[in-house]
Design a protein around this motif. Structure first.
Motif, PDB file in Angstrom:
ATOM      1  N   ASP A  17       0.856  -1.190   0.000  1.00  0.00           N
ATOM      2  CA  ASP A  17       0.000   0.000   0.000  1.00  0.00           C
ATOM      3  C   ASP A  17       0.892   1.240   0.000  1.00  0.00           C
ATOM      4  N   ARG A  19       2.099   2.928   2.472  1.00  0.00           N
ATOM      5  CA  ARG A  19       2.936   3.143   3.659  1.00  0.00           C
ATOM      6  C   ARG A  19       4.360   2.647   3.415  1.00  0.00           C
ATOM      7  N   SER A  58       4.001   0.505  11.468  1.00  0.00           N
ATOM      8  CA  SER A  58       3.862   1.912  11.050  1.00  0.00           C
ATOM      9  C   SER A  58       4.006   2.041   9.542  1.00  0.00           C
ATOM     10  N   ASN A  60       4.962  -0.454   5.762  1.00  0.00           N
ATOM     11  CA  ASN A  60       5.000  -1.802   5.210  1.00  0.00           C
ATOM     12  C   ASN A  60       6.257  -2.074   4.388  1.00  0.00           C
ATOM     13  N   TYR A 257       2.809   6.267  11.409  1.00  0.00           N
ATOM     14  CA  TYR A 257       1.666   5.470  10.932  1.00  0.00           C
ATOM     15  C   TYR A 257       0.513   6.374  10.513  1.00  0.00           C
ATOM     16  N   TYR A 258       0.161   7.347  11.356  1.00  0.00           N
ATOM     17  CA  TYR A 258      -0.954   8.236  11.038  1.00  0.00           C
ATOM     18  C   TYR A 258      -0.681   9.017   9.749  1.00  0.00           C
ATOM     19  N   SER A 261      -0.878   6.812   6.699  1.00  0.00           N
ATOM     20  CA  SER A 261      -2.242   6.360   6.417  1.00  0.00           C
ATOM     21  C   SER A 261      -3.136   7.460   5.879  1.00  0.00           C
ATOM     22  N   ASP A 262      -2.622   8.682   5.709  1.00  0.00           N
ATOM     23  CA  ASP A 262      -3.424   9.780   5.151  1.00  0.00           C
ATOM     24  C   ASP A 262      -4.004   9.380   3.808  1.00  0.00           C
ATOM     25  N   SER A 263      -5.263   9.631   3.617  1.00  0.00           N
ATOM     26  CA  SER A 263      -5.924   9.263   2.359  1.00  0.00           C
ATOM     27  C   SER A 263      -5.396  10.049   1.168  1.00  0.00           C
TER      28      SER A 263
END
Length: 271
Positions: A17, A19, A58, A60, A257-258, A261-263
């Motif tokens: 993905d 990350r 956090s 991948n 991680y946050y 993960s932001d769209s």
């Protein structure tokens, strides 16, 4: 002529993905060339820190690369300690300085900026060990503008340039990691010091003075007295013993991680 990056360390699932972290290292002169190679204090420190992020979920995937000096078209940045590192390093990456204007990193007559590559473009130098020489480009704080989505700069000394090599290792970790943390993300803000500005400087409160070892973790390095008493990972009752640990705090892992993960992060999947 093709610009060449050599992978020093990598791990994880590149096809999973968005990350994914890329850190590209640029030796300032031939003196720092060995510092960007496998087994050096710089590259092993980055590898170990990124392995922590990978193990924590956090990210991948990560890749540490070095911009090689083997090709005849490559010249070192050769910045001086009194230069404006931010602007001079950017000129180098863009190929706009007088020294590089005739080439501009061209491939088959197509001249593109190196800085266009997603990730943290990190200058490694031996100028000294202070916030003058360990810092990062502003601009990672808006949605979709971190180094998960575009190229951003950082610069750090070789650990041997610091009187305490642990401090130098922490600088090597801290500066590129700033570019993978978005200070205006509400989840990241919940971890940091509660200030009015929510400035990127508050990212340093994602670090702490470790309760057991009493050592400074990477994100708080250079800012121990300012940020040890605030943020989720605060350490108000711990006395700093002036030592350093390269272990990342949970706050640092969560902030990456946050941000990852932001769209609005955009990473092409070339699998």
């Amino acid at each position: 002529m093709t610009l060449k990056y050599e992978t020093v360390y990598k791990n994880g699932d590149r096809c999973s993905d968005n990350r994914r972290i890329w850190i590209m290292l640029y030796p300032n002169t031939s003196n720092e060339l060995s510092d960007t190679k496998s087994g050096s204090a710089v590259t092993t420190t980055l590898r170990d820190g990124l392995e922590e992020l990978l193990s924590a979920g956090s990210i991948n995937y990560y890749e540490v690369q070095r911009f090689t000096a083997a090709d005849d078209h490559h010249k070192y940045p050769k910045l001086q300690s009194d230069d404006n590192i931010s602007s001079e390093f950017e000129d180098y990456l863009l190929g706009t300085t007088d020294e590089f204007s005739s080439k501009k990193w061209c491939t088959d007559n197509q001249c593109d900026s190196i800085k266009g590559a997603i990730g943290a473009h990190t200058l490694i130098h031996n100028f000294g060990c202070s916030t003058t020489y360990a810092s990062a480009e502003a601009g990672a704080d808006n949605c979709g503008e971190s180094a998960f989505s575009r190229g951003l700069m950082a610069w750090a000394p070789t650990p041997s340039a610091c009187s305490d090599t642990g401090k130098g290792k922490n600088a090597v970790l801290q500066e590129p990691l700033h570019q993978f943390i978005r200070a205006d993300d509400s989840d990241v803000q919940s971890l940091m010091c509660d200030t009015d500005s929510r400035a990127a400087m508050d990212e340093h409160s994602l670090g702490e003075i470790d309760d057991v070892s009493e050592a400074a973790t990477p994100l708080i390095t250079f800012h121990e007295s300012e940020y040890k008493d605030c943020g989720t990972c605060k350490s108000p009752n711990t006395k700093w013993d002036k030592s350093y640990t390269q272990t990342l705090t949970q706050c640092t892992k969560d902030a990456v991680y946050y941000t990852a993960s932001d769209s609005c992060n955009q990473q092409s999947n070339n699998c």
